[in-house]
Write a protein that holds these residues in place. Sequence first.
Motif, PDB file in Angstrom:
ATOM      1  N   LEU A  96      21.737  13.270  37.344  1.00 12.96           N
ATOM      2  CA  LEU A  96      21.652  12.343  38.474  1.00 12.96           C
ATOM      3  C   LEU A  96      20.293  11.643  38.507  1.00 12.96           C
ATOM      4  CD1 LEU A  96      22.706  11.138  41.138  1.00 12.96           C
ATOM      5  CD2 LEU A  96      21.798  13.153  42.309  1.00 12.96           C
ATOM      6  N   TYR A  97      19.221  12.414  38.330  1.00 13.34           N
ATOM      7  CA  TYR A  97      17.884  11.816  38.384  1.00 13.34           C
ATOM      8  C   TYR A  97      17.662  10.853  37.218  1.00 13.34           C
ATOM      9  CZ  TYR A  97      16.542  14.977  42.153  1.00 13.34           C
ATOM     10  OH  TYR A  97      16.455  15.614  43.358  1.00 13.34           O
ATOM     11  N   LEU A  98      18.147  11.213  36.032  1.00 13.19           N
ATOM     12  CA  LEU A  98      18.000  10.309  34.895  1.00 13.19           C
ATOM     13  C   LEU A  98      18.759   9.003  35.145  1.00 13.19           C
ATOM     14  CD1 LEU A  98      18.287  12.673  31.796  1.00 13.19           C
ATOM     15  CD2 LEU A  98      16.223  11.668  32.795  1.00 13.19           C
ATOM     16  N   THR A  99      19.949   9.116  35.738  1.00 12.76           N
ATOM     17  CA  THR A  99      20.744   7.923  36.024  1.00 12.76           C
ATOM     18  C   THR A  99      20.062   7.042  37.066  1.00 12.76           C
ATOM     19  OG1 THR A  99      22.786   9.111  35.495  1.00 12.76           O
ATOM     20  CG2 THR A  99      22.991   7.098  36.795  1.00 12.76           C
ATOM     21  N   GLN A 100      19.607   7.668  38.161  1.00 14.49           N
ATOM     22  CA  GLN A 100      18.973   6.891  39.226  1.00 14.49           C
ATOM     23  C   GLN A 100      17.698   6.213  38.741  1.00 14.49           C
ATOM     24  OE1 GLN A 100      18.385   9.208  42.766  1.00 14.49           O
ATOM     25  NE2 GLN A 100      20.517   9.073  43.391  1.00 14.49           N
ATOM     26  N   PHE A 101      16.820   6.982  38.111  1.00 12.10           N
ATOM     27  CA  PHE A 101      15.556   6.403  37.680  1.00 12.10           C
ATOM     28  C   PHE A 101      15.756   5.446  36.508  1.00 12.10           C
ATOM     29  CE2 PHE A 101      13.878   9.850  40.204  1.00 12.10           C
ATOM     30  CZ  PHE A 101      12.772   9.273  40.788  1.00 12.10           C
ATOM     31  N   GLY A 102      16.782   5.684  35.695  1.00 11.36           N
ATOM     32  CA  GLY A 102      17.083   4.749  34.622  1.00 11.36           C
ATOM     33  C   GLY A 102      17.462   3.383  35.141  1.00 11.36           C
ATOM     34  N   ASP A 103      18.248   3.360  36.233  1.00  7.94           N
ATOM     35  CA  ASP A 103      18.622   2.079  36.834  1.00  7.94           C
ATOM     36  C   ASP A 103      17.421   1.365  37.440  1.00  7.94           C
ATOM     37  OD1 ASP A 103      21.322   2.237  36.183  1.00  7.94           O
ATOM     38  OD2 ASP A 103      21.789   3.441  37.953  1.00  7.94           O
ATOM     39  N   TYR A 104      16.430   2.110  37.897  1.00  7.55           N
ATOM     40  CA  TYR A 104      15.234   1.484  38.461  1.00  7.55           C
ATOM     41  C   TYR A 104      14.357   0.867  37.373  1.00  7.55           C
ATOM     42  CZ  TYR A 104      16.394   4.469  42.481  1.00  7.55           C
ATOM     43  OH  TYR A 104      17.028   5.095  43.506  1.00  7.55           O
ATOM     44  N   LEU A 105      14.493   1.371  36.136  1.00  6.52           N
ATOM     45  CA  LEU A 105      13.601   0.942  35.060  1.00  6.52           C
ATOM     46  C   LEU A 105      14.173  -0.186  34.218  1.00  6.52           C
ATOM     47  CD1 LEU A 105      12.385   4.454  33.841  1.00  6.52           C
ATOM     48  CD2 LEU A 105      11.094   2.798  35.197  1.00  6.52           C
ATOM     49  N   SER A 106      15.508  -0.251  34.092  1.00  2.00           N
ATOM     50  CA  SER A 106      16.105  -1.243  33.196  1.00  2.00           C
ATOM     51  C   SER A 106      17.497  -1.622  33.687  1.00  2.00           C
ATOM     52  CB  SER A 106      16.186  -0.673  31.771  1.00  2.00           C
ATOM     53  OG  SER A 106      16.891  -1.557  30.921  1.00  2.00           O
ATOM     54  N   GLY A 107      17.855  -2.874  33.427  1.00  2.00           N
ATOM     55  CA  GLY A 107      19.200  -3.330  33.743  1.00  2.00           C
ATOM     56  C   GLY A 107      20.231  -2.834  32.752  1.00  2.00           C
ATOM     57  N   ILE A 108      19.795  -2.313  31.607  1.00  2.00           N
ATOM     58  CA  ILE A 108      20.688  -1.707  30.613  1.00  2.00           C
ATOM     59  C   ILE A 108      20.705  -0.207  30.875  1.00  2.00           C
ATOM     60  CG2 ILE A 108      21.155  -1.415  28.165  1.00  2.00           C
ATOM     61  CD1 ILE A 108      19.496  -3.921  27.654  1.00  2.00           C
ATOM     62  N   ALA A 110      21.921   2.572  29.502  1.00  2.00           N
ATOM     63  CA  ALA A 110      21.562   3.542  28.458  1.00  2.00           C
ATOM     64  C   ALA A 110      20.061   3.495  28.171  1.00  2.00           C
ATOM     65  CB  ALA A 110      22.357   3.268  27.189  1.00  2.00           C
ATOM     66  N   LEU A 111      19.505   2.278  28.081  1.00  2.00           N
ATOM     67  CA  LEU A 111      18.078   2.144  27.813  1.00  2.00           C
ATOM     68  C   LEU A 111      17.257   2.737  28.956  1.00  2.00           C
ATOM     69  CD1 LEU A 111      15.717   1.060  26.161  1.00  2.00           C
ATOM     70  CD2 LEU A 111      16.014  -1.155  27.318  1.00  2.00           C
ATOM     71  N   GLY A 112      17.698   2.496  30.176  1.00  2.00           N
ATOM     72  CA  GLY A 112      16.979   3.041  31.320  1.00  2.00           C
ATOM     73  C   GLY A 112      16.978   4.564  31.323  1.00  2.00           C
ATOM     74  N   LYS A 113      18.108   5.176  30.973  1.00  2.00           N
ATOM     75  CA  LYS A 113      18.164   6.639  30.921  1.00  2.00           C
ATOM     76  C   LYS A 113      17.213   7.181  29.866  1.00  2.00           C
ATOM     77  CE  LYS A 113      22.917   7.173  32.567  1.00  2.00           C
ATOM     78  NZ  LYS A 113      24.302   7.591  32.230  1.00  2.00           N
ATOM     79  N   VAL A 114      17.147   6.511  28.722  1.00  2.00           N
ATOM     80  CA  VAL A 114      16.227   6.952  27.671  1.00  2.00           C
ATOM     81  C   VAL A 114      14.790   6.852  28.164  1.00  2.00           C
ATOM     82  CG1 VAL A 114      15.343   6.442  25.371  1.00  2.00           C
ATOM     83  CG2 VAL A 114      17.809   6.409  25.785  1.00  2.00           C
ATOM     84  N   GLU A 115      14.453   5.731  28.806  1.00  2.00           N
ATOM     85  CA  GLU A 115      13.100   5.564  29.324  1.00  2.00           C
ATOM     86  C   GLU A 115      12.783   6.647  30.363  1.00  2.00           C
ATOM     87  OE1 GLU A 115      12.530   1.665  30.848  1.00  2.00           O
ATOM     88  OE2 GLU A 115      13.068   0.657  28.992  1.00  2.00           O
TER      89      GLU A 115
END
Length: 305
Positions: A96-108, A110-115
């Motif tokens: 959940l945290y990876l998904t939420q923070f990934g969306d805050y970091l990138s519009g893509i 998968a890329l946001g989750k990696v970041e």
Amino acid sequence: AGALVAATILVRSQAIVLLPAVAIALLVRRYSLPERLVVAVIVLVPLGAWHLYHSALIERGPVSRLPDEGPYIEWVQGAGATLRALLAGVGSNVLLYLTQFGDYLSGISALGKVEAAVILGGGVAGAGFAARRHPVLALPALGGLAMVLIWPFAQDRLLLPLLPFLGLATCAALSPTYQRASLPTRRGISLLLAALIAMALFRQPEVRKEGVAATVENRNPAFFTPGWPLLLNARYIAAASHWVRANTSPTARVMIDKHAGIYLYSGRATVPANVSESPLVPSVFSIPGRYLASRVLEDSIDFVI
């Protein structure tokens, strides 16, 4: 220090963790017995006085103890296989945290989750390496992170306060290696970090725009953002408070959603129609009608909205 601990606990009950922390600090450091007694008295007397006053209020009525006003230990008490259930929730919390923070970091996505994984994983690793040289900085951050991941209620606001401390611990761990690197290497690292920060900053207007658009269009946003429920809550509290002021007397007792906001904007005594609950313990709504009936009897409710 004792007065600060007492005041903090009275303002925000999660600060109860400061009690054992201060007790350990007093034992580890070479304070005299009178000094320890002074701190203990200054901490415990205000808390004891509030406990007696609050108990007297409940005993006198019509104020009653609400289901979500109990100690935090009640969030895990009574659940079958509690430890296993808590550990099983760690994986879902991490995702959940990876998904939420990934969306805050990138519009893509998968890329946001990696970041997000790189940032959070790097922070944990950095704090681990820094624990020996900087335990006061690293150990509280790691302990707080463990608590956030185990806790059966996940929301980004729980993790956000830990990020600066994980970052500081990582910087402390990597600083000697960074200083030994060549000038081109240090410049490259600085430019990479600046680019990542710029990407995150340019993403934030898009995050807010999506929350506003979802609120205006009465739909769920494409991804969760704290700004979206804030807008929904503000709109609901404004409309409901207006109705409550227009249709109830100043002495009315009202059961309603978002009850704290309604109280602030209407002045009416309010009781929550929905309470915060742990998924590990039986719900107060498991027996239909019991919660409503108990609130009507114990809080003398005039309106259910």
